[in-house]
Design an enzyme around this catalytic site. Structure first.
Site, PDB file in Angstrom:
ATOM      1  N   ARG A   1       0.843  -1.202   0.000  1.00 47.47           N
ATOM      2  CA  ARG A   1       0.000   0.000   0.000  1.00 47.47           C
ATOM      3  C   ARG A   1       0.877   1.250   0.000  1.00 47.47           C
ATOM      4  O   ARG A   1       0.548   2.276  -0.593  1.00 47.47           O
ATOM      5  CB  ARG A   1      -0.969   0.008   1.196  1.00 47.47           C
ATOM      6  CG  ARG A   1      -1.755   1.296   1.305  1.00 47.47           C
ATOM      7  CD  ARG A   1      -3.080   1.179   2.079  1.00 47.47           C
ATOM      8  NE  ARG A   1      -3.039   0.278   3.198  1.00 47.47           N
ATOM      9  CZ  ARG A   1      -2.491   0.558   4.388  1.00 47.47           C
ATOM     10  NH1 ARG A   1      -1.925   1.723   4.596  1.00 47.47           N
ATOM     11  NH2 ARG A   1      -2.498  -0.330   5.356  1.00 47.47           N
TER      12      ARG A   1
ATOM     13  N   TYR B   1     -15.832  17.983 -14.718  1.00 45.10           N
ATOM     14  CA  TYR B   1     -16.327  16.600 -14.771  1.00 45.10           C
ATOM     15  C   TYR B   1     -17.328  16.351 -13.623  1.00 45.10           C
ATOM     16  O   TYR B   1     -17.053  16.683 -12.467  1.00 45.10           O
ATOM     17  CB  TYR B   1     -15.141  15.638 -14.683  1.00 45.10           C
ATOM     18  CG  TYR B   1     -15.534  14.209 -14.450  1.00 45.10           C
ATOM     19  CD1 TYR B   1     -16.273  13.503 -15.389  1.00 45.10           C
ATOM     20  CD2 TYR B   1     -15.172  13.549 -13.280  1.00 45.10           C
ATOM     21  CE1 TYR B   1     -16.647  12.197 -15.180  1.00 45.10           C
ATOM     22  CE2 TYR B   1     -15.535  12.232 -13.056  1.00 45.10           C
ATOM     23  CZ  TYR B   1     -16.281  11.562 -14.003  1.00 45.10           C
ATOM     24  OH  TYR B   1     -16.656  10.264 -13.783  1.00 45.10           O
TER      25      TYR B   1
ATOM     26  N   ASP C   1      -6.714  19.742 -13.591  1.00 42.42           N
ATOM     27  CA  ASP C   1      -7.102  18.446 -14.145  1.00 42.42           C
ATOM     28  C   ASP C   1      -6.774  18.502 -15.634  1.00 42.42           C
ATOM     29  O   ASP C   1      -7.452  19.182 -16.415  1.00 42.42           O
ATOM     30  CB  ASP C   1      -8.603  18.210 -13.900  1.00 42.42           C
ATOM     31  CG  ASP C   1      -9.084  16.865 -14.440  1.00 42.42           C
ATOM     32  OD1 ASP C   1      -8.418  16.314 -15.347  1.00 42.42           O
ATOM     33  OD2 ASP C   1     -10.138  16.388 -13.990  1.00 42.42           O
TER      34      ASP C   1
ATOM     35  N   LYS D   1      -8.143   7.684 -19.086  1.00 41.11           N
ATOM     36  CA  LYS D   1      -8.423   8.213 -20.427  1.00 41.11           C
ATOM     37  C   LYS D   1      -7.170   8.119 -21.314  1.00 41.11           C
ATOM     38  O   LYS D   1      -6.707   7.044 -21.605  1.00 41.11           O
ATOM     39  CB  LYS D   1      -8.938   9.649 -20.311  1.00 41.11           C
ATOM     40  CG  LYS D   1     -10.110   9.786 -19.347  1.00 41.11           C
ATOM     41  CD  LYS D   1     -11.373   9.148 -19.868  1.00 41.11           C
ATOM     42  CE  LYS D   1     -12.451   8.858 -18.842  1.00 41.11           C
ATOM     43  NZ  LYS D   1     -12.339   9.240 -17.480  1.00 41.11           N
TER      44      LYS D   1
HETATM   45  C1  PLP Z   1     -11.819  15.327 -16.750  1.00 40.70           C
HETATM   46  C2  PLP Z   1     -12.004  14.156 -15.844  1.00 40.70           C
HETATM   47  N1  PLP Z   1     -11.498  14.224 -14.600  1.00 40.70           N
HETATM   48  C3  PLP Z   1     -11.646  13.189 -13.729  1.00 40.70           C
HETATM   49  C4  PLP Z   1     -12.311  12.033 -14.079  1.00 40.70           C
HETATM   50  C5  PLP Z   1     -12.465  10.920 -13.081  1.00 40.70           C
HETATM   51  O1  PLP Z   1     -11.590   9.894 -13.397  1.00 40.70           O
HETATM   52  P1  PLP Z   1     -11.868   8.331 -13.128  1.00 40.70           P
HETATM   53  O2  PLP Z   1     -13.058   7.953 -13.921  1.00 40.70           O
HETATM   54  O3  PLP Z   1     -10.589   7.666 -13.581  1.00 40.70           O
HETATM   55  O4  PLP Z   1     -12.080   8.176 -11.639  1.00 40.70           O
HETATM   56  C6  PLP Z   1     -12.838  11.922 -15.380  1.00 40.70           C
HETATM   57  C7  PLP Z   1     -13.555  10.702 -15.798  1.00 40.70           C
HETATM   58  O5  PLP Z   1     -14.273  10.689 -16.783  1.00 40.70           O
HETATM   59  C8  PLP Z   1     -12.670  13.014 -16.284  1.00 40.70           C
HETATM   60  O6  PLP Z   1     -13.157  12.966 -17.537  1.00 40.70           O
END
Ligand code: PLP
Length: 232
Positions: free
Chosen positions: A46, A98, A170, A195
């Site tokens: 971990r 998101y 992000d 992604k």
């Molecule tokens: C821009 C963005 N940030 C964060 C996330 C969250 O990521 P995860 O689905 O890997 O938890 C996503 C998921 O679609 C995303 O598109």
């Protein structure tokens, strides 16, 4: 290494115990200790695992960062960042980021006394106008998912610095191929590595990249103590 080489080779060193060119998958939870806390850098998976270290170094390299940390999802990485805060702290965040990030902020962390202020960050003057004495973090997603709105990272970084707040970006949708927020003054870059970094729709994964050693220690502590990390 130039970018294309980094994308293939970053983070991977021959395995010191066998000379294997590619990093093996260390399917172990625990590592032997010759005495109390005497080990070869790993004691429990971990906290750390050589396979994960290779991934984290690759993440760091792609964002020109000193440090990388891997998480079990993008949301887990986001959650780790919010744990840097305390009740009473304020976060300025993009109003169309998101949905899962918004849900985590508004439906979970807001109940723990952290205040989230949602604004249109594409107009950076809106960020300046929202700053208060309690602003500890500015959370920018650029481009946003799904509306593809763009925020000026360099301008947001200046505002954050003047306010003594952290700028978190992000960078999931641009990917490090198109944009490196740390080079533009951000403090932390977050990715849903599910992604473009994963690339094949076969894994859920998140990452954080940063240059500051103290920030890395705090986030590593959170990763180890509570937030799900990316295992072997
Ligand atoms: C821009 C963005 N940030 C964060 C996330 C969250 O990521 P995860 O689905 O890997 O938890 C996503 C998921 O679609 C995303 O598109």
């Amino acid at each position: 290494m130039k970018r294309d080489t980094k994308i293939i080779h970053a983070g991977v060193e021959p395995d010191p115990s066998t000379g294997a060119i590619m990093t093996p998958i260390f399917q172990t939870s625990t590592y032997v200790q010759t005495g109390p806390n005497e080990h070869k850098g790993y004691d429990y998976s971990r906290a750390g695992n050589p396979t994960r270290t290779a991934l984290e170094n690759a993440f760091a390299s792609l964002e020109n960062a000193k440090h990388g940390l891997a998480f079990s999802s993008g949301v887990a990485a986001t959650d780790a960042v919010i744990r840097l805060l305390k009740p009473g702290d304020e976060v300025i965040a993009a109003s169309d980021m998101y949905g899962g990030t918004y849900r985590l902020f508004s439906k979970l962390w807001a109940d723990f006394g952290i205040k989230f202020i949602y604004i249109d960050t594409t107009q950076v003057e809106n960020i300046s106008a929202a700053i208060t004495g309690q602003t500890k973090m500015i959370w920018v997603e650029t481009p946003t998912n799904p509306l593809m709105n763009i925020t000026d990272i360099e301008a947001a970084a200046v505002i954050a610095k003047n306010a003594g707040a952290l700028l978190v970006v992000d960078n999931t949708f641009a990917s490090p191929y198109l944009q490196n927020p740390l080079d533009l003054g951000a403090d932390i870059v977050m990715h849903s590595a599910t992604k473009y970094l994963g690339g094949h729709s076969d894994v859920i994964m998140g990452s954080l990249m940063m240059n500051d050693d103290e920030l890395r220690e705090k986030l590593f502590f959170i990763q180890k103590v509570v937030v799900q990390c990316r295992g072997p």
